[in-house]
Design a protein around this motif. Structure first.
Motif, short mmCIF file in Angstrom:
data_model
loop_
_atom_site.label_atom_id
_atom_site.label_comp_id
_atom_site.label_asym_id
_atom_site.label_seq_id
_atom_site.Cartn_x
_atom_site.Cartn_y
_atom_site.Cartn_z
N UNK B 74 0.85 -1.18 0.00
CA UNK B 74 0.00 0.00 0.00
C UNK B 74 0.89 1.23 0.00
N UNK B 75 0.31 2.36 0.23
CA UNK B 75 1.09 3.59 0.21
C UNK B 75 0.62 4.50 1.32
N UNK B 76 1.46 5.46 1.65
CA UNK B 76 1.10 6.47 2.62
C UNK B 76 1.32 7.83 1.98
N UNK B 77 0.36 8.69 2.17
CA UNK B 77 0.52 10.08 1.78
C UNK B 77 0.86 10.84 3.06
N UNK B 78 2.11 11.28 3.16
CA UNK B 78 2.55 11.86 4.43
C UNK B 78 2.12 13.30 4.62
N UNK B 115 10.05 12.02 1.03
CA UNK B 115 9.06 12.53 0.09
C UNK B 115 7.67 12.38 0.65
N UNK B 116 6.72 12.97 -0.08
CA UNK B 116 5.34 12.94 0.39
C UNK B 116 4.76 11.53 0.28
N UNK B 117 5.05 10.86 -0.81
CA UNK B 117 4.45 9.53 -0.99
C UNK B 117 5.46 8.44 -0.67
N UNK B 118 4.98 7.47 0.03
CA UNK B 118 5.83 6.35 0.36
C UNK B 118 5.03 5.08 0.09
N UNK B 119 5.60 4.17 -0.68
CA UNK B 119 4.96 2.88 -0.88
C UNK B 119 5.55 1.93 0.15
N UNK B 120 4.69 1.15 0.78
CA UNK B 120 5.23 0.19 1.73
C UNK B 120 4.56 -1.15 1.54
N UNK B 121 5.34 -2.17 1.79
CA UNK B 121 4.84 -3.53 1.58
C UNK B 121 5.28 -4.37 2.74
N UNK B 159 -1.49 -3.68 -5.95
CA UNK B 159 -0.93 -2.58 -6.70
C UNK B 159 -2.01 -1.83 -7.47
N UNK B 160 -2.99 -2.59 -7.95
CA UNK B 160 -4.10 -1.91 -8.63
C UNK B 160 -4.83 -0.98 -7.67
N UNK B 161 -5.03 -1.47 -6.45
CA UNK B 161 -5.71 -0.64 -5.46
C UNK B 161 -4.88 0.60 -5.16
N UNK B 162 -3.60 0.38 -4.98
CA UNK B 162 -2.70 1.48 -4.64
C UNK B 162 -2.65 2.50 -5.77
N UNK B 163 -2.69 2.00 -6.99
CA UNK B 163 -2.65 2.89 -8.16
C UNK B 163 -3.89 3.77 -8.19
N UNK B 164 -5.05 3.17 -7.93
CA UNK B 164 -6.24 4.00 -8.07
C UNK B 164 -6.45 4.89 -6.85
N UNK D 346 -6.36 8.30 13.86
CA UNK D 346 -5.20 7.71 13.19
C UNK D 346 -4.86 8.50 11.93
N UNK D 347 -3.58 8.56 11.61
CA UNK D 347 -3.18 9.30 10.41
C UNK D 347 -3.45 8.47 9.18
N UNK D 348 -3.16 7.21 9.26
CA UNK D 348 -3.43 6.31 8.15
C UNK D 348 -3.63 4.92 8.71
N UNK D 349 -4.67 4.26 8.24
CA UNK D 349 -4.88 2.87 8.63
C UNK D 349 -4.93 2.04 7.36
N UNK D 350 -3.98 1.16 7.23
CA UNK D 350 -4.04 0.21 6.10
C UNK D 350 -4.71 -1.05 6.62
N UNK D 351 -5.81 -1.40 6.01
CA UNK D 351 -6.52 -2.60 6.44
C UNK D 351 -6.14 -3.73 5.52
N UNK D 352 -5.46 -4.71 6.07
CA UNK D 352 -5.10 -5.88 5.27
C UNK D 352 -6.16 -6.93 5.55
#
Lengths: 179, 221, 342, 390
Positions: B74-78, B115-121, B159-164, D346-352
């Protein structure tokens, strides 16, 4: 495959349930009584009593409400509407100063929006909100699900006493205020 | 927990050798690729890698280090949300006399970030029961990163979810299509500057306060 | 129904039509109420309809009323004529089936020497109706359902007929009355205490017949063509209102009629041991005995239906061709040999 | 010779052309079968667009999002206590289990731990929500392959569990009972004995299911060898829970990553099955229900006394940081990655969510199977639409 084929066992399960439903008395009292044997309840004629903690509808004990707005602010759905004004109340003791008191003008809960999460009941610091297990308040028009404070107050009569706790609990048992 | 457990808790080491070792082997393989890391002893490991090393990290984790189980991408918008909790609209604030606030600075979380966007897995090793969170920074003007699909096929939908949701492009992805949103949807809803309209079209019922009696202004708290 | 022969042709014909309608509809209604509404509900720990009439006995009328009110919807791209005609074809085969079933020594619609042969021939007509419904609906699910049904019905027609052949050999007649009498007056290897219900001497045939019947009725475990959870009732998907009701009646009436045929073939029809088969009493109790046997056999059908999962089409084809047909053939050979030997 | 009018001729040509088009379509392209979004086998609104050749699937493409509610965005404007209300609705059959990983992640950030009694009750309710959820799977899977009755049994017996849940939490489906640092309330009197009875009923239900469905030769014929997932493929698609254990991977977060719950205080077994087919998935889940009933029984017997709430401030502000907690939910591994900035929200919650990953294997798995097997496979993978779409 065991000694008995699974197909036959399956027939046994459904057939056994059939017999158990029709003859709930078992072998000793083989009188057909499916109404007793069936698991279902014939709803409008017969009603199951919900448990005391069931979250059916929210009741308002108006006297305790100080219009502090906590419930309206904590509500995740924003479905509680409160309006109030301040007024002078007679002093508690003779000769004392007249008190400021919040008078509740409006306390509406929109049950069409409500998610029945119970946060409002939980955050209320003055024990003004209670859960009633009553569940029959559906309406033909969605707008009628907005219960005003008199309607919410009526639900107070259906609020049961809190159940005692299981052994080992150290939570203090609360009381429902008398009407 | 009972008294026996509290002693156990104290016994948790401040350093976590298994995770230190894991981090060391990742660093040994990727070299310059690892730009940041963080270990919470006995609990978790974060590794921030360079964008170019993103796919190599996946390959390394899966083939060499036994992280077969893919958890999510997923990703985070900081960027701090310009709307706050969306509890009160701009108009209310202005009426209350609150000055428009300066946008707060971007502050990244554990393992740092630029940076503002960070992808994390996150991937797991089902044998050692260790999980690791991999992060990668994406520059604002080039939101692209290589896809993980060749290594972890399960990354496809994530990745599709993250993209949209964030507008981050995964190069080499077999089909970046909308997954949740309708095909004609515009915008990236999970970005912080995308307003949550449900909280703007209706006033917050909690904003009103008990009105003072006329001519009794001083009581207003 | 000897009186019939004294009546004018139109009079006897209309009597027969009324009788046939009553036999089919009443039987279908009884079976739906007893099995679908009640016994199956009890199997599932519930009560079934309880509101309309005592114990929900008038529920069926309410359902019929509901279906009659509904709009008769035609899909836009449907083949209108075929779509409209399909339920009639299916219902027709049911009505034609019932004419050969005797209800007592003199209670019959037609007393043909071709009895069971006619029944087997007519039962195949419903395949055409199902295929018409599947094709006419212009729906992929319906088409698949129709095709699956066709394959299945044709495959199971064979074991059905082969199972009957054993009975016919043993009875020495294809006349349904003759088959009943053969069982009433027959003997099992010389012992004639209860006559010779072919259930005992043709046990294999009965077994094959019941399975094949289940498949012909497209009841679970052979309901791949309708498969609610998959094809959304297959060829019936697009039907509504009156036409769906006709499918529904067809389904349950056919279940009843097939049970009746099975009762005649294997359980001795209207005959019960203990009373002389020539006795006039059977004209009164015969239909009731038949009904009892039909209810029992159709209970088996519904019991299986609500207990078992369904076969995949390849599996049910395998069952028909590799298992049922061979044992039915062996049964015929064995019956023939024994018939000649004794 | 009769003259054909122009119009007649044109319509004749058009008809011929239409026929030709139909023929071409039938011969060359195969058929596209659209399962869903409204279809009995899709548990709601999953849609599967399947390209068929006869009844064989050439390519299947799941389409979802018909129920996407944007929970990850919604959590960003809700305080921590408000979030639990929301995430109840992710996997609505085992709602309580949804709250647990979120609460645990928040507790990890706040560095509080629930008192033992709270952990005990939390584990019991967690396992009971697993039973409530998987019981319905056992019935539903049977419906998918054509047996109607088991699902009635499932609904019948799940009712007992829901009644017990309601007696404690007040909500049958959406308990909203877990709190950061403990639980909302303690158990009502008499609950423990009743629950023992219910667990007995659930074990009887398992026996019934074993006889009625699992032992049935037709069911086995329908499910054995259908939808085989090799362990390696399953892991790389992120399959979890019973789906991956049915492929022989001995991985259960309740045992391998105990966190805030007390499964390690009981004696239980992780069931795996080497086959990886639909039958194995059914088998593993059936055994898991039995195992869960025994866990609940054991925990009820050893329940400690004491408070149910740790010391937590009235207004909950979670310190800045990031935490990920994954627990073994009824549908599989469910995790919440919480990013906090020390705020009320929460600032961001990723739900897996488990189902999202579990279903992502379908395009791979459905290739080359027959239409009836699509249903078996979807049924055996077991997803809840709320858990896919969130």
């Amino acid at each position: 495959m065991g000694l008995v084929p699974g197909i036959v066992k399956g027939l046994g399960v459904t057939g056994g349930t059939l017999l158990r439903t029709v003859f709930p008395g078992g072998v000793k009292k083989p009188i057909p009584a499916p109404i007793k044997g069936a698991q279902t309840v014939q709803y409008p004629h017969e009603k199951e009593t919900p448990v005391a903690r069931a979250r059916g509808v929210i009741a308002l004990h108006e006297e305790n409400c100080t219009s502090c707005m906590l419930c309206a602010r904590e509500c995740p759905d924003w479905c509680i509407y409160i309006e109030g004004h301040k007024e002078k109340a007679p002093p508690r003791r003779a000769g004392g100063k007249p008190r400021q008191k919040n008078k509740l003008d409006r306390f509406d809960i929109d049950f069409a929006l409500c998610m029945y999460c119970g946060i409002c009941v939980e955050v209320c610091p003055f024990e003004a909100l209670f859960w009633s297990p009553e569940y029959e308040f559906s309406e033909p028009h969605i707008a009628d699900l907005l219960h005003d404070k008199s309607r919410l107050h009526e639900w107070m009569t259906t609020v049961p006493e809190f159940e005692p706790y299981e052994a080992g609990a150290s939570v203090k048992l609360k009381k429902v205020p008398a009407l | 927990m009972s008294s026996a457990d509290t002693t156990e808790e104290e016994a948790v080491p401040a350093t976590d050798e298994a995770r230190e070792q894991l981090l060391a082997s990742i660093t040994a393989d990727l070299g310059e690729g690892v730009v940041g890391s963080h270990i919470r002893p006995g609990d978790d490991l974060w590794v921030r890698v360079d964008r170019d090393a993103w796919l190599d990290t996946a390959r390394l984790l899966r083939t060499k280090l036994g992280f077969h189980y893919f958890s999510f991408i997923s990703a985070i918008d900081w960027m701090p949300s310009p709307y706050g909790r969306s509890m009160d609209s701009r108009v209310d604030l202005v009426l209350e006399g609150v000055e428009a606030e300066e946008p707060q600075p971007i502050e990244q979380g554990v393992a740092g970030g630029d940076t503002r966007f960070q992808v994390f897995a996150r991937v797991n090793n089902v044998v050692t029961n260790m999980g690791v969170t991999i992060k990668v920074d994406l520059p604002d003007d080039d939101l692209r990163v290589t896809t993980w699909v060749p290594v972890y096929p399960g990354a496809n939908w994530h990745e599709r979810e993250c993209w949209e949701m964030f507008g981050i492009e995964f190069t080499g992805h077999p089909g970046l299509r909308h997954i949740y949103l309708p095909g004609a949807f515009e915008g990236n809803p999970m970005r912080k500057d995308y307003p949550l309209l449900a909280r703007h079209v209706r006033p917050w019922p909690g904003i009103v306060d008990v009105e003072a009696m006329p001519g009794d202004d001083e009581v207003k708290s | 129904m000897m009186i019939l022969s004294e009546l004018a042709y139109w009079e006897s014909t209309s009597l027969r039509v009324v009788g046939g309608l009553a036999a089919v509809l009443l039987m279908a209604g009884t079976l739906v109420y007893i099995h679908l509404f009640k016994l199956v509900s009890f199997m599932q720990s519930r009560l079934g309809p309880m509101e309309t009439g005592p114990y929900g006995s008038l529920q069926l009328l309410a359902e019929v009323g509901k279906f009659l009110q509904k709009e008769d919807i035609f899909p836009r791209k449907a083949d209108r004529f075929v779509f409209a005609a399909a339920p009639f074809v299916i219902l027709m085969s049911t009505f034609l089936l019932v004419v050969v079933v005797p209800g007592g020594p003199d209670a019959w619609f037609i007393d043909s020497d071709l009895g069971i042969y006619l029944a087997m021939a007519v039962s195949s007509v419903s395949v055409i109706g199902i295929l018409m419904a599947g094709w006419g609906s212009a729906n992929k699910y319906s088409l698949m359902g129709g095709l699956r049904a066709t394959g299945q019905l044709i495959a199971y027609e064979l074991p059905l007929i082969l199972a009957v052949v054993g009975v016919v050999i043993q009875a020495g007649t294809m006349n349904m009355q003759g088959i009943v009498l053969a069982q009433a007056d027959g003997s099992i290897f010389g012992w004639s205490g209860i006559g010779n219900p072919f259930l005992l001497t043709q046990a294999v045939g009965f077994f094959v017949f019941m399975i094949a019947m289940q498949a012909e009725l497209t009841q679970s475990p052979f309901d791949m063509p309708v498969a609610e959870s998959e094809l959304v009732t297959g060829y019936m998907t697009e039907y509504s209102g009156m036409r769906f009701l006709m499918f529904f009646i067809g389904e349950f009436a056919t279940a009843g009629v097939f049970s009746a045929i099975a009762a005649v073939l294997f359980l001795g029809g209207w005959y019960v041991p203990g009373i002389d088969s020539a006795s006039n009493a059977f004209n009164v109790i015969g239909p009731l005995v038949m009904l009892g046997k039909v209810v029992f056999l159709s209970f088996l059908v519904f019991w299986f239906r609500f207990t078992f999962p369904r076969f995949r089409e390849d599996q049910l084809q395998k069952l028909a061709w590799k298992f049922l047909i061979p044992i039915a053939l062996v049964n015929i050979v064995a019956t023939g040999i024994l018939k000649v030997a004794f | 010779m009769t003259a054909i009018s122009d119009q007649q001729q044109l319509s004749y040509i058009a008809a011929q052309a239409a026929d030709a088009r139909v023929n071409v379509e039938i011969e060359s392209e195969g058929m596209t079968l659209n399962l869903g979004p409204q279809h009995p086998a899709t548990h709601g609104t999953l849609r599967i667009v399947a390209k068929l050749d006869g009844e064989q699937v050439i390519k299947a493409d799941p389409v979802m999002g018909y129920m996407h509610r944007g929970y990850e965005k919604l959590t960003e404007v809700r305080t921590y206590p408000q979030v639990t209300t929301l995430i109840n609705r992710i996997d609505w059959l085992g709602s309580f289990a949804n709250e647990v990983p979120f609460i645990l992640a928040a507790e990890k950030l706040m560095e509080v731990e629930a008192p033992p009694r709270a952990q005990w009750i939390r584990t019991i309710l967690f396992e009971m929500s697993r039973i409530a959820n998987v019981v319905l799977f056992l019935g539903d899977m049977a419906v998918q392959v054509g047996a109607v009755t088991p699902v009635f049994f499932a609904f019948r017996d799940r009712e007992h569990i829901l009644n017990q849940m309601e007696a404690v939490t007040g909500g049958r489906f959406h308990p909203n009972f877990d709190r950061i640092g403990g639980l909302k309330d303690d158990l009502p009197a008499g609950w423990i004995d009743e629950t023992h009875q219910v667990m007995k009923k659930m074990r009887r239900f398992c026996d019934e299911m074993e006889n009625l469905v699992m032992g049935n030769e037709i069911f086995q014929a329908r499910s054995r060898g259908i939808g085989v997932i090799p362990a390696d493929v399953g892991l790389s698609y992120g399959l979890s829970g019973a789906n991956i254990r049915a492929s022989g991977v001995d991985y259960d977060l309740r045992r391998d990553n105990p966190c805030g719950m007390v499964h390690d205080q009981t004696d239980w077994k992780v069931w795996t099955h080497p086959d990886g087919d639909s039958f194995a998935r059914f088998w593993v889940r059936l055994q898991e229900v039995r195992e869960s009933t025994s866990i609940v029984d054991q925990l009820l017997r050893t329940m400690p006394s004491g408070p149910i709430m740790a010391k937590v401030p009235r207004i909950i502000k979670v310190p800045a940081g990031e935490a990920y907690v994954e627990t073994e939910n009824p549908l599989g591994a469910m995790g919440y990655y919480i990013v906090s900035k020390g705020d009320l929200v929460p600032f961001r919650v990723k739900i897996r969510s488990a189902s999202f990953s579990n279903v992502s294997i379908t395009p791979w798995l459905l290739q080359g199977v027959y239409v009836p097997d699509i249903i078996t496979i979807l049924g055996s993978l077991y997803f809840i639409l709320g858990d896919i779409d969130r």
